[in-house]
Write an enzyme that holds these catalytic residues in place. Structure first.
Site, PDB file in Angstrom:
ATOM      1  N   GLU A 169       0.812  -1.219   0.000  1.00  0.00           N
ATOM      2  CA  GLU A 169       0.000   0.000   0.000  1.00  0.00           C
ATOM      3  C   GLU A 169       0.847   1.271   0.000  1.00  0.00           C
ATOM      4  O   GLU A 169       0.802   2.073   0.950  1.00  0.00           O
ATOM      5  CB  GLU A 169      -0.958  -0.005   1.205  1.00  0.00           C
ATOM      6  CG  GLU A 169      -1.889  -1.197   1.187  1.00  0.00           C
ATOM      7  CD  GLU A 169      -2.942  -1.191   2.301  1.00  0.00           C
ATOM      8  OE1 GLU A 169      -2.974  -0.237   3.096  1.00  0.00           O
ATOM      9  OE2 GLU A 169      -3.733  -2.143   2.351  1.00  0.00           O
ATOM     10  N   GLU A 353      -4.587  -8.700   0.521  1.00  0.00           N
ATOM     11  CA  GLU A 353      -5.304  -8.364   1.761  1.00  0.00           C
ATOM     12  C   GLU A 353      -6.778  -8.173   1.476  1.00  0.00           C
ATOM     13  O   GLU A 353      -7.140  -7.550   0.479  1.00  0.00           O
ATOM     14  CB  GLU A 353      -4.814  -7.045   2.381  1.00  0.00           C
ATOM     15  CG  GLU A 353      -3.536  -7.135   3.127  1.00  0.00           C
ATOM     16  CD  GLU A 353      -3.161  -5.811   3.794  1.00  0.00           C
ATOM     17  OE1 GLU A 353      -4.063  -5.028   4.166  1.00  0.00           O
ATOM     18  OE2 GLU A 353      -1.958  -5.570   3.922  1.00  0.00           O
TER      19      GLU A 353
HETATM   20  O1  IFM Z   1      -4.048  -3.091   9.035  1.00  0.00           O
HETATM   21  C1  IFM Z   1      -4.039  -2.591   7.732  1.00  0.00           C
HETATM   22  C2  IFM Z   1      -2.825  -3.087   6.998  1.00  0.00           C
HETATM   23  O2  IFM Z   1      -1.639  -2.745   7.646  1.00  0.00           O
HETATM   24  C3  IFM Z   1      -2.785  -2.490   5.611  1.00  0.00           C
HETATM   25  N1  IFM Z   1      -4.034  -2.680   4.926  1.00  0.00           N
HETATM   26  C4  IFM Z   1      -5.237  -2.343   5.614  1.00  0.00           C
HETATM   27  C5  IFM Z   1      -5.277  -3.020   6.969  1.00  0.00           C
HETATM   28  C6  IFM Z   1      -6.582  -2.701   7.707  1.00  0.00           C
HETATM   29  O3  IFM Z   1      -6.795  -1.342   7.791  1.00  0.00           O
END
Ligand code: IFM
Length: 446
Positions: A169, A353
């Site tokens: 990210e 994710e």
């Molecule tokens: O916890 C975060 C993660 O570090 C990065 N993506 C989103 C998750 C939830 O907000």
């Protein structure tokens, strides 16, 4: 509704869970680790909602064997973790700390012993504080330091890690960290955000080149994607959605795929990019094998004149159900992966994710945790994966965020994202119903 089971996903499909170093490891002074920008930021009063930090978090550094046993019990095919740069190269550049690498080697070997594929992310926002003092991501030299650190990790683990991801990210690091001040290092300056973004991209390209000569496993990056939908069909809202899309969804993946920065935004902010940025585009666009997709939600936006350089406002009203922090919109996942495949020609996609938050009071009752919203969330998003695969979109894997409840950045411990509950007083782990759901999807024989 689609059936979500192992047969629908396919026997080769990689189902896993994900975590990141600062969110779970704790042990911030162990074995030569030096501080990262998140250690510094979390200790500034007022930055973290509940005044907490990742000092202890899930104490995973000391409980790694127990956590790998949990992964084996879950029956996952793969585990995505991140490597803490300040454990491996505590000053950011120079001396490599073998004790830091020893920890990740123990983790990787423990995973392999259980037949779980280790998937490593090299940067999940924990920049060594020593580099920050020299300019951090605003300094071009940090990009080369990242490539050198990546090479040091690959020299030790390159023969065993199954998938390498450079950045997690990058939008969050650049824009939450430097434009909006919500994440470390807590700056509020668009020019700095764009400089950071550019150096993250450059570091990605340099790291891919460095890794390519050392490893044979696939390489990629894991941006977050959030489809931008206009709040109305009015032309100005449609244009606002296009700007939001360029800002959030296109700013990283298009340069990484060799398409340069989105022209639509260059007219608004291009002069703030580092001098000569276009000369780096070739270095940035190193061929990658996999695009990781972090997906949680969409955004519905309207034109908001005078609201800032982007002139976009987010509309929060929606009829749709929500988790503790986000609207639930599974169709957006399909939208993202179809676009990556059809518009950009991406041939290998992994959902790196996807997951749902509950509030801190989610509790253990009778030895379990009932989390029906998270179970439904994961099921509905996996349904979209099944549909995508049926339509020929090459989604090869899915990592639920997260294995454990953990330190949720500026929200501290006020949100729980784990499929396994963590009692932060005792460090006791308790699988939630969502863990049982994932377990029900394990391959036969696991
Ligand atoms: O916890 C975060 C993660 O570090 C990065 N993506 C989103 C998750 C939830 O907000």
């Amino acid at each position: 509704m689609k059936v979500v089971d192992r047969a629908a996903l396919g026997q080769q499909f990689q189902l896993g869970v994900a975590t990141s170093s600062y969110q779970i490891e704790g042990a911030v002074q162990a074995d030569g680790r030096a501080p990262s920008i998140w250690d510094t930021f979390a200790h500034v009063p007022g930055k973290i909602r509940d005044g907490s930090s990742g000092d202890v978090a899930c104490d995973h550094y000391h409980r790694m064997a127990e956590d790998v046993a949990l992964l084996a019990w879950l029956g996952v095919d793969a585990y995505r973790f991140s490597i803490a740069w300040p454990r491996v190269v505590p000053q950011g550049r120079g001396q490599v700390n073998q004790r830091g690498l020893d920890f990740y080697e123990r983790l990787v070997d423990a995973l392999l012993e259980r037949g779980i594929a280790p998937c490593a992310t090299l940067y999940h926002w924990d920049l060594p504080e020593a580099l920050e003092r020299g300019g951090g991501w605003l300094s071009r030299d940090t990009a080369q330091a990242f490539a050198d650190y990546s090479a040091a990790v690959a020299a030790r683990l390159g023969d065993r890690v199954a998938l390498w991801l450079t950045h997690n990210e990058p939008w969050c690091q650049a824009f939450l960290g430097y434009e909006l001040g919500y994440f470390a290092p807590g700056k509020r300056d668009l020019a700095q955000a764009l400089t950071c973004a550019h150096h993250l991209l450059l570091s990605h390209g340099l790291a891919v080149s460095a890794l390519r000569s050392q490893v044979r496993s696939p390489l990629g990056i894991a941006p977050n994607f959030m489809p931008a939908h206009p709040a109305s069909s009015a032309a100005e809202d449609v244009a606002a959605a296009a700007r939001q899309d360029a800002y959030f969804n296109r700013w990283f993946i298009e340069p990484a795929l060799g398409l340069g920065y989105p022209a639509e935004l260059l007219s608004r902010c291009g002069e703030l990019l580092p001098h000569g940025a276009e000369r780096d585009l070739e270095l940035i666009a190193q061929p990658i094998d996999v695009v990781g997709v972090n997906y949680y939600e969409r955004s519905v936006v309207r034109h908001a004149a005078g609201s800032g350089w982007l002139e976009v406002g987010r509309v929060r009203e929606s009829e749709l159900p929500r988790t503790a922090d986000r609207e639930i919109y599974p169709a957006g996942l399909l939208e993202v992966v179809e676009r990556l495949h059809r518009q950009y020609g991406v041939k290998r996609i992994v959902i790196t994710e996807n997951g749902a938050a509950s509030t801190a009071d989610e509790a253990v009752v009778d030895g379990g945790v009932r989390d029906p919203v998270r179970v439904a969330f994961l099921r509905e998003h996996l349904e979209q994966v099944v549909i995508a695969r049926q339509r020929g979109v090459p989604v090869e894997g899915f990592f639920a965020w997260s294995l454990l409840d953990n330190f949720e950045w500026a929200e501290g411990y006020t949100l729980r994202y784990g499929v396994v509950h963590v009692d932060f007083e005792t460090q006791r782990r308790t699988p939630k119903d969502s863990a049982l759901f994932l377990r029900s999807l394990r391959r036969p024989g696991r």
